[in-house]
Design a protein around this motif. Structure first.
Motif, PDB file in Angstrom:
ATOM      1  N   GLY A   9       0.809  -1.211   0.000  1.00  0.00           N
ATOM      2  CA  GLY A   9       0.000   0.000   0.000  1.00  0.00           C
ATOM      3  C   GLY A   9       0.842   1.260   0.000  1.00  0.00           C
ATOM      4  N   ASN A  10       1.898   1.275   0.794  1.00  0.00           N
ATOM      5  CA  ASN A  10       2.778   2.448   0.830  1.00  0.00           C
ATOM      6  C   ASN A  10       3.491   2.654  -0.500  1.00  0.00           C
ATOM      7  N   ALA A  11       3.942   1.562  -1.103  1.00  0.00           N
ATOM      8  CA  ALA A  11       4.617   1.669  -2.401  1.00  0.00           C
ATOM      9  C   ALA A  11       3.647   2.175  -3.468  1.00  0.00           C
ATOM     10  N   ALA A  12       2.409   1.695  -3.421  1.00  0.00           N
ATOM     11  CA  ALA A  12       1.412   2.137  -4.397  1.00  0.00           C
ATOM     12  C   ALA A  12       1.100   3.616  -4.231  1.00  0.00           C
ATOM     13  N   THR A  13       1.049   4.080  -2.975  1.00  0.00           N
ATOM     14  CA  THR A  13       0.783   5.505  -2.725  1.00  0.00           C
ATOM     15  C   THR A  13       1.879   6.373  -3.317  1.00  0.00           C
ATOM     16  N   GLN A  14       3.135   5.912  -3.215  1.00  0.00           N
ATOM     17  CA  GLN A  14       4.246   6.663  -3.808  1.00  0.00           C
ATOM     18  C   GLN A  14       4.070   6.779  -5.319  1.00  0.00           C
ATOM     19  N   THR A  15       3.809   5.665  -5.978  1.00  0.00           N
ATOM     20  CA  THR A  15       3.628   5.677  -7.433  1.00  0.00           C
ATOM     21  C   THR A  15       2.404   6.489  -7.828  1.00  0.00           C
ATOM     22  N   LEU A  16       1.329   6.337  -7.048  1.00  0.00           N
ATOM     23  CA  LEU A  16       0.086   7.041  -7.347  1.00  0.00           C
ATOM     24  C   LEU A  16       0.274   8.548  -7.267  1.00  0.00           C
ATOM     25  N   ALA A  17       0.976   9.017  -6.239  1.00  0.00           N
ATOM     26  CA  ALA A  17       1.199  10.456  -6.082  1.00  0.00           C
ATOM     27  C   ALA A  17       1.982  11.016  -7.268  1.00  0.00           C
ATOM     28  N   VAL A  18       2.996  10.284  -7.712  1.00  0.00           N
ATOM     29  CA  VAL A  18       3.812  10.723  -8.849  1.00  0.00           C
ATOM     30  C   VAL A  18       2.965  10.748 -10.126  1.00  0.00           C
ATOM     31  N   ALA A  19       2.134   9.728 -10.311  1.00  0.00           N
ATOM     32  CA  ALA A  19       1.332   9.636 -11.531  1.00  0.00           C
ATOM     33  C   ALA A  19       0.269  10.731 -11.580  1.00  0.00           C
ATOM     34  N   VAL A  20      -0.412  10.973 -10.459  1.00  0.00           N
ATOM     35  CA  VAL A  20      -1.453  12.009 -10.430  1.00  0.00           C
ATOM     36  C   VAL A  20      -0.844  13.383 -10.670  1.00  0.00           C
ATOM     37  N   ARG A  21       0.318  13.640 -10.061  1.00  0.00           N
ATOM     38  CA  ARG A  21       0.986  14.928 -10.286  1.00  0.00           C
ATOM     39  C   ARG A  21       1.371  15.076 -11.750  1.00  0.00           C
ATOM     40  N   ALA A  22       1.909  14.004 -12.338  1.00  0.00           N
ATOM     41  CA  ALA A  22       2.322  14.070 -13.742  1.00  0.00           C
ATOM     42  C   ALA A  22       1.123  14.286 -14.666  1.00  0.00           C
ATOM     43  N   LEU A  23      -0.006  13.660 -14.350  1.00  0.00           N
ATOM     44  CA  LEU A  23      -1.205  13.873 -15.158  1.00  0.00           C
ATOM     45  C   LEU A  23      -1.699  15.306 -15.026  1.00  0.00           C
ATOM     46  N   ALA A  24      -1.668  15.832 -13.816  1.00  0.00           N
ATOM     47  CA  ALA A  24      -2.131  17.207 -13.599  1.00  0.00           C
ATOM     48  C   ALA A  24      -1.263  18.210 -14.342  1.00  0.00           C
ATOM     49  N   ASN A  25       0.037  17.936 -14.406  1.00  0.00           N
ATOM     50  CA  ASN A  25       0.974  18.835 -15.091  1.00  0.00           C
ATOM     51  C   ASN A  25       1.153  18.485 -16.559  1.00  0.00           C
ATOM     52  N   ARG A  26       0.404  17.473 -17.029  1.00  0.00           N
ATOM     53  CA  ARG A  26       0.458  17.022 -18.429  1.00  0.00           C
ATOM     54  C   ARG A  26       1.841  16.531 -18.823  1.00  0.00           C
ATOM     55  N   GLU A  27       2.526  15.958 -17.852  1.00  0.00           N
ATOM     56  CA  GLU A  27       3.812  15.338 -18.127  1.00  0.00           C
ATOM     57  C   GLU A  27       3.644  13.860 -18.468  1.00  0.00           C
ATOM     58  N   LEU A  28       2.433  13.339 -18.250  1.00  0.00           N
ATOM     59  CA  LEU A  28       2.139  11.939 -18.526  1.00  0.00           C
ATOM     60  C   LEU A  28       0.962  11.873 -19.484  1.00  0.00           C
TER      61      LEU A  28
END
Length: 471
Positions: free
Chosen positions: A350-369
């Protein structure tokens, strides 16, 4: 010289710098200053209040309101001039602003709104009850009222609601000297703050912009068309998040807003965008945790209503994940140690998924993903998950062997950990991508699905491997 008060704890030297006393080095309020304001309110000392408030900017007074009780805030309002009151209202937290607006007389509020930019004034009017909204608008001059009503006609969270209608424009055949002379003559009609002069054609469509710094440097006889720069136009119905992205991408300070057909109707400045970026970031952070904004004056029931639905959904998913355990009751009965260790596998996943999730959501918000680099990003996160899982498997496996003296148990635990961290990384990257593709906000619902995935896989992998290897 010492100033005595009714409260012996509130003592200050007359020559002390109140501004330094009010705020610490981190620009946060000192408790002593807040107590001084509250004491002056209790005593009805208007002179002392003016002295204390005079040391603060409007933004600081708005912040101060959050540290005072509702009664103190109401008593403080009459001590603010309409011009200051408008700036203060514009900076208040939503809950406090709604409360304050109920206590400000309609005539006073109309004067305060007249001192504000049209976009900020429209936001305040939009928060009013219908009866008071009508009273306030009726008390305003016709031009100011029309500007606010026009702004309110646009959909919420669009460029039309974000823009200010006050702009500085000039025809393309004017020279620098003509423009400067005209602006000086009509100084009362100029916006309080502007960065560009928009050059318009006969149809009032922007064809370029002249930064004020360029205007001041150029010779008077030079035509504006010669020194103007291209402009990035913002459609009046564009979502404010899209506007913020354009400002960030092209490093804009201001931009013209145009209606259908290209006619100039207003401008958006960077100070408005800073607020949008902060607002959107806060929404994403709170949504990622499944909560809404809870300001300093938020009520208990309101907070419960915002958080309870997600907790109920999480209860259902947690129960579904725990159902895996029932399928392995026999293995757990034979080796009770499994019940001790399996929550660790799920928790680390769960902790590892939260790390990846935070990075992915930020990247989507900034249109980097996006679809262009999604595959590469997912593969990278999968590799990170496997490597992190391998390192943790070696460390925790060694500890388990020292504690329980069972090498096969260590192997089962380590393999389950690698599998779950791999799945956590995969889910943390793919789930937000899938939700965005479906038109859903990945920040709101991703965490529920990812938590279910890592809990389910953590229990299943560990208990399944233990059943195969140990029993």
């Amino acid at each position: 010289m010492v100033r005595e008060t009714d409260d012996p704890e509130v003592v200050t030297e007359a020559d002390e710098d109140l501004e330094d006393l009010a705020l610490g080095e981190d620009y946060a309020f000192n408790p002593e200053f807040v107590r001084m304001v509250a004491d002056a309110l209790d005593r009805g000392d208007s002179e002392r209040l003016r002295e204390l408030l005079g040391a603060l900017r409007a933004e600081d007074i708005a912040d101060l309101m959050g540290f005072l009780s509702a009664d103190d805030r109401e008593e403080l309002l009459p001590h603010l001039d309409p011009e200051v009151l408008g700036d203060v209202i514009n900076e208040l937290d939503t809950e406090i602003r709604e409360e304050i607006l109920e206590h400000v007389p309609s005539a006073t509020l109309a004067k305060a709104l007249g001192e504000m930019d049209s976009d900020d004034a429209a936001d305040v009017v939009d928060d009013l009850e219908e009866d008071k909204k009508a009273q306030v608008l009726a008390a305003m001059p016709e031009m100011e009222r029309a500007a606010i009503e026009t702004t309110l006609a646009y959909q919420d969270e669009t460029a039309g609601r974000l823009m200010q209608r006050e702009v500085v424009a000039a025809p393309q055949f004017w020279t620098v000297g003509q423009a400067i002379d005209h602006f000086r003559k009509e100084e009362d009609d100029l916006p309080e703050l502007f960065f560009d002069v928009y050059v318009v054609d006969p149809a009032y469509k922007p064809v370029g912009a002249v930064p004020v710094s360029h205007l001041l440097r150029a010779r008077r006889e030079i035509p504006l068309a010669q020194i103007m720069e291209p402009v990035t136009e913002i459609a009046v119905d564009m979502d404010q998040e899209e506007v913020a992205y354009i400002f960030d991408k092209y490093h804009l300070i201001s931009a013209p807003v145009v209606e259908t057909g290209g006619r100039l109707v207003g401008q958006i400045t960077v100070d408005d965008i800073v607020g949008v970026i902060q607002e959107e970031s806060e929404e994403d952070i709170l949504a990622l945790a499944g909560v809404s904004d809870a300001g300093r004056d938020a009520g208990v029931l309101g907070i419960v209503r915002s958080r309870l639905p997600w907790l109920l959904i999480n209860t259902v998913t947690a129960a579904a994940a725990s159902s895996v355990i029932r399928g392995f009751e026999g293995e757990i009965d034979k080796l009770v140690t499994l019940a001790v260790l399996m929550p660790i596998v799920a928790s680390l996943g769960g902790n590892a998924a939260t790390q990846t999730l935070a990075v992915a959501v930020r990247a989507l918000a900034n249109r980097e993903l996006s679809a262009v680099n999604a595959g590469r990003t997912v593969i990278r996160e999968m590799l990170v998950g496997v490597l992190n899982g391998a390192v943790l498997a070696l460390l925790t496996g060694a500890v388990i062997y020292l504690l329980f003296g069972d090498a096969l148990l260590s192997v089962a635990f380590g393999l389950a950990l690698i599998i779950n961290l791999f799945v956590a990384a995969l889910g943390g990257a793919l789930i937000p991508l899938a939700l965005e593709r479906m038109g859903r906000d990945p920040a709101v619902s991703s965490s529920v699905f990812v938590t279910f995935l890592t809990d389910f896989m953590g229990f299943f992998a560990f208990l399944g491997l233990a059943g195969l290897i140990l029993l």
